[in-house]
Design a protein around this motif. Structure first.
Motif: not given
Length: 158
Positions: A35, A37-38, A97-100, A111
């Motif tokens: 986990t 940052t983007l 990449i999966i945004k959270l 993400c």
């Protein structure tokens, strides 16, 4: 002027940036999902995917090239072992990449970045049996059919 300089510097010096990306790549290889940052995840993808591509050719040269970037023997064993087996036939795109959402403290976009073939929930081999969605009417008709069949039997009078 910064003509044709497209990568994100992440507000760090070059040495700090390379050390951070190497450490994040080691964590990604060892844990299969991290986990962050983007912007860091996008920079990590550009850093890690060429290294993962090197592991397809298990030669001394490719091992030395990857070791020059990572400086970690355990990550090297993991990369050229289980990771190489999974990505051997994949032509690229080894990370997802999966945004959270956003972090509470500073609203930074957070993400997951993960190795594609190691996620059991999204893997092609773990597809669930496809269920058909039925509307309310069809289930209501089925319920009426069972109710109509049940009163056909008369209860015994004693």
């Amino acid at each position: 002027m910064r003509h044709n300089k497209k990568f994100n510097h992440l507000s760090r010096t070059a040495d700090h940036r390379h050390a951070m990306l190497a450490n994040m790549t080691i964590s990604l290889i060892m844990h299969k999902r991290i986990t962050t940052t983007l912007p860091k995840a996008k920079a990590l993808r550009k850093y890690a995917e060429p290294l993962i591509n090197h592991c397809k050719d298990d030669s001394t040269h490719s091992r030395r090239v990857v070791f020059s970037y990572l400086q970690n023997k355990e990550a090297l064993k993991e990369l050229f072992g289980p990771v190489a087996e999974k990505v051997g036939d994949r032509p690229g795109g080894y990370t997802r990449i999966i945004k959270l959402g956003h972090r509470l403290g500073d609203a930074a976009p957070i993400c997951f970045i993960e190795l594609v073939d190691f996620d059991d929930n999204m893997a092609k081999t773990a597809t669930a049996a496809k269920k058909t969605r039925r509307g309310r009417k069809s289930s209501a008709k089925a319920a009426e059919a069972t109710e109509a069949a049940a009163p056909a039997e008369e209860p015994k009078a004693e």
